[in-house]
Design a protein around this motif. Structure first.
Motif, PDB file in Angstrom:
ATOM      1  N   VAL A   1     -33.091  55.781 -32.163  1.00 19.63           N
ATOM      2  CA  VAL A   1     -33.227  54.616 -31.282  1.00 19.63           C
ATOM      3  C   VAL A   1     -33.039  55.048 -29.834  1.00 19.63           C
ATOM      4  O   VAL A   1     -33.832  54.698 -28.943  1.00 19.63           O
ATOM      5  CB  VAL A   1     -32.192  53.527 -31.651  1.00 19.63           C
ATOM      6  CG1 VAL A   1     -32.169  52.426 -30.588  1.00 19.63           C
ATOM      7  CG2 VAL A   1     -32.500  52.933 -33.012  1.00 19.63           C
ATOM      8  N   ILE A   2     -31.995  55.842 -29.586  1.00 17.33           N
ATOM      9  CA  ILE A   2     -31.725  56.319 -28.229  1.00 17.33           C
ATOM     10  C   ILE A   2     -32.878  57.188 -27.725  1.00 17.33           C
ATOM     11  O   ILE A   2     -33.342  57.040 -26.588  1.00 17.33           O
ATOM     12  CB  ILE A   2     -30.401  57.104 -28.197  1.00 17.33           C
ATOM     13  CG1 ILE A   2     -29.231  56.178 -28.576  1.00 17.33           C
ATOM     14  CG2 ILE A   2     -30.161  57.717 -26.818  1.00 17.33           C
ATOM     15  CD1 ILE A   2     -27.915  56.895 -28.790  1.00 17.33           C
ATOM     16  N   TRP A  34     -36.046  57.189 -28.614  1.00 18.32           N
ATOM     17  CA  TRP A  34     -37.282  56.420 -28.381  1.00 18.32           C
ATOM     18  C   TRP A  34     -37.178  55.593 -27.108  1.00 18.32           C
ATOM     19  O   TRP A  34     -38.072  55.639 -26.256  1.00 18.32           O
ATOM     20  CB  TRP A  34     -37.563  55.517 -29.568  1.00 18.32           C
ATOM     21  CG  TRP A  34     -38.909  54.857 -29.536  1.00 18.32           C
ATOM     22  CD1 TRP A  34     -39.374  53.969 -28.611  1.00 18.32           C
ATOM     23  CD2 TRP A  34     -39.985  55.029 -30.477  1.00 18.32           C
ATOM     24  NE1 TRP A  34     -40.658  53.569 -28.901  1.00 18.32           N
ATOM     25  CE2 TRP A  34     -41.049  54.213 -30.047  1.00 18.32           C
ATOM     26  CE3 TRP A  34     -40.133  55.783 -31.640  1.00 18.32           C
ATOM     27  CZ2 TRP A  34     -42.253  54.133 -30.752  1.00 18.32           C
ATOM     28  CZ3 TRP A  34     -41.332  55.695 -32.342  1.00 18.32           C
ATOM     29  CH2 TRP A  34     -42.380  54.879 -31.902  1.00 18.32           C
ATOM     30  N   ILE A  35     -36.088  54.828 -26.952  1.00 18.60           N
ATOM     31  CA  ILE A  35     -36.008  53.935 -25.786  1.00 18.60           C
ATOM     32  C   ILE A  35     -35.794  54.720 -24.496  1.00 18.60           C
ATOM     33  O   ILE A  35     -36.164  54.240 -23.413  1.00 18.60           O
ATOM     34  CB  ILE A  35     -34.919  52.858 -25.967  1.00 18.60           C
ATOM     35  CG1 ILE A  35     -33.529  53.465 -26.112  1.00 18.60           C
ATOM     36  CG2 ILE A  35     -35.265  51.960 -27.158  1.00 18.60           C
ATOM     37  CD1 ILE A  35     -32.415  52.418 -26.227  1.00 18.60           C
ATOM     38  N   SER A  64     -37.405  46.168 -27.247  1.00 14.77           N
ATOM     39  CA  SER A  64     -36.806  45.951 -28.560  1.00 14.77           C
ATOM     40  C   SER A  64     -37.710  46.474 -29.670  1.00 14.77           C
ATOM     41  O   SER A  64     -37.233  47.004 -30.679  1.00 14.77           O
ATOM     42  CB  SER A  64     -36.522  44.459 -28.767  1.00 14.77           C
ATOM     43  OG  SER A  64     -37.687  43.695 -28.586  1.00 14.77           O
ATOM     44  N   GLY A 109     -38.022  53.203 -33.165  1.00 17.75           N
ATOM     45  CA  GLY A 109     -37.196  54.402 -33.134  1.00 17.75           C
ATOM     46  C   GLY A 109     -36.306  54.507 -34.354  1.00 17.75           C
ATOM     47  O   GLY A 109     -36.150  55.581 -34.943  1.00 17.75           O
ATOM     48  N   ALA A 110     -35.718  53.384 -34.758  1.00 15.72           N
ATOM     49  CA  ALA A 110     -34.891  53.393 -35.959  1.00 15.72           C
ATOM     50  C   ALA A 110     -35.698  53.831 -37.176  1.00 15.72           C
ATOM     51  O   ALA A 110     -35.244  54.647 -37.991  1.00 15.72           O
ATOM     52  CB  ALA A 110     -34.287  52.006 -36.188  1.00 15.72           C
ATOM     53  N   ALA A 143     -37.037  50.067 -29.857  1.00 17.46           N
ATOM     54  CA  ALA A 143     -35.783  50.350 -30.552  1.00 17.46           C
ATOM     55  C   ALA A 143     -35.971  50.262 -32.065  1.00 17.46           C
ATOM     56  O   ALA A 143     -35.483  51.116 -32.823  1.00 17.46           O
ATOM     57  CB  ALA A 143     -34.702  49.375 -30.096  1.00 17.46           C
ATOM     58  N   SER A 148     -37.279  49.762 -21.473  1.00 12.95           N
ATOM     59  CA  SER A 148     -36.980  50.029 -22.884  1.00 12.95           C
ATOM     60  C   SER A 148     -37.128  48.725 -23.652  1.00 12.95           C
ATOM     61  O   SER A 148     -36.536  47.710 -23.283  1.00 12.95           O
ATOM     62  CB  SER A 148     -35.560  50.568 -23.040  1.00 12.95           C
ATOM     63  OG  SER A 148     -35.412  51.808 -22.372  1.00 12.95           O
TER      64      SER A 148
END
Length: 413
Positions: free
Chosen positions: A252-253, A255-256, A268, A274-275, A271, A266
């Motif tokens: 997540v970090i 990707w955003i 949602s 990314g997850a 995020a 960034s």
């Protein structure tokens, strides 16, 4: 299995089955409002069809007696009749159900590449044929004694190295991603294909779907453990659970951060994506990385997949919901990363090049096979009964044309 392990595997089966509705929500939120029913129906259609095929003959195909066998005999226990009559503990049937959930979600993942433009029953025909010719045999190659399972012993018999794919980097994600790329090429581009063509119609649905996927992934990765519950080892339950938590969190970090650097914001959806990318990457590696290595993998996967989804604009293939950029690329990253960082056997963790070599061969072999068969199947369906809907139907909306329904019925007073 102990009673506790059997109970956990049943719970894990339910968790992984729940992931397919998670995919439906995730994909459904990403498409246009007039395509959400179609998108979700492709996941639910796969759930219904593949579960039945798995019990009829798919499970029989996923174990082989020789590394050179293509697949097991599909008719060796048709409909699991023999297993149902002889499995006094229920262990065999539960394991069969657990395996079915993997087959279901692998097929469902492919559908994101052809959002907004596919005929439902053509998709169902493809899903059944692809599962039979690709997923069931590949599962045998990876987990059932086939050539990928035996590759380390065949190539480096003295090293003790084997292809590591704990929960499906090759069999699930590379497999589905390669098929998605093939179908995207066969069906061609959506009307008006260009950057910004499609904004998610429901960001909350996307976030809900990603959350369900992350929740279910603990069953996906930790449903079966090589060590009994409560015991340690590289494949211990605790390590798998921690890595399944921390890799997607780091992704997540990653990707955003890329989004912020590239676009100034960034999102949602970024995020959530990314997850999923982190979950994809940790799938083959969850039992064989230290938590620190899993964090690094997550950061890499999140950042690289955030960049990889831009490839479709540069290369001109219309992968509607970025199945290639997330699942194919993420699966390759996780599978190859083990060659460098796998506990005891990675290039940077005390091993040599052997682990990286077998990981690479297994990944490429799966990719090429899945792509070729998916392309042939998709092309044959398109040229016979048709796979893509008409352009005017695409513009009118897949939901009403194909299913006679609307995702959201608003009354005008």
């Amino acid at each position: 299995m102990s009673d506790g392990q059997l109970a956990w595997t049943m719970v894990a089966t339910a968790l992984v089955l729940f992931m397919t509705p998670g995919v439906a929500f995730f994909y459904g939120g990403l498409v246009k409002a007039k395509s959400v029913v179609s998108m979700m129906m492709m996941s639910f259609g796969a759930l219904g069809l593949i579960a039945v095929l798995w019990v009829l003959y798919g499970f029989n195909m996923t174990a082989v007696d020789s590394p050179w066998a293509f697949a097991g005999n599909p008719f060796s226990d048709f409909g699991l009749a023999t297993l149902a009559g002889s499995d006094d503990t229920g262990e065999g049937l539960v394991l069969s159900a657990f395996g079915a959930t993997f087959a279901i979600i692998t097929v469902a993942l492919i559908s994101g590449a052809i959002a907004d433009r596919a005929k439902f029953w053509s998709w169902m025909l493809f899903a059944g044929l692809w599962a039979t010719l690709v997923y069931f045999p590949v599962a045998a190659w990876v987990w059932g004694g086939g050539w990928i399972y035996s590759l380390g012993e065949l190539m480096f018999p003295e090293s003790g190295v084997a292809v590591i794919d704990w929960a499906g980097g090759t069999a699930v994600h590379i497999n589905a991603g390669a098929a998605a790329l093939a179908l995207a090429l066969v069906l061609g581009k959506r009307v008006g294909f260009q950057k910004g063509i499609n904004k998610p119609h429901s960001v909350p649905l996307v976030m809900l779907g990603a959350s369900i996927l992350w929740f279910g992934w603990f069953g996906f990765n930790a449903g079966l453990t090589a060590a009994p519950l409560g015991e340690g080892g590289n494949a211990g339950t605790g390590l798998i659970v921690v890595n399944t938590l921390v890799a997607p969190a780091a992704a997540v970090i990653g990707w955003i951060a890329v989004e912020k650097f590239k676009d100034g914001k960034s999102t949602s959806v970024g995020a959530a994506s990314g997850a999923v990318a982190g979950l994809v990457a940790i799938t083959p590696a969850c039992a064989n990385l230290t938590p620190l290595a899993a964090i690094i993998l997550g950061l890499i996967a999140g950042a690289v997949c955030a960049l990889a989804i831009e490839l479709k604009w540069k290369l001109g293939y219309d992968d509607s919901l970025d199945v290639v950029g997330v699942h194919l690329v993420g699966g390759l990253i996780g599978t190859l990363y083990l060659g460098f960082a796998a506990i005891d056997t990675g290039l940077f963790t005390g091993g040599g090049f052997e682990q990286l070599i077998v990981q690479f061969i297994g990944a490429v072999g799966t990719l090429v096979y899945s792509f070729v068969i998916a392309w042939v199947l998709g092309f044959a369906i398109e040229k016979t009964i048709g796979f893509r809907i008409k352009n005017e139907d695409e513009l009118a909306g897949v939901d009403t044309v194909v299913h006679g329904e609307e995702g959201y019925a608003y009354e005008v007073k």
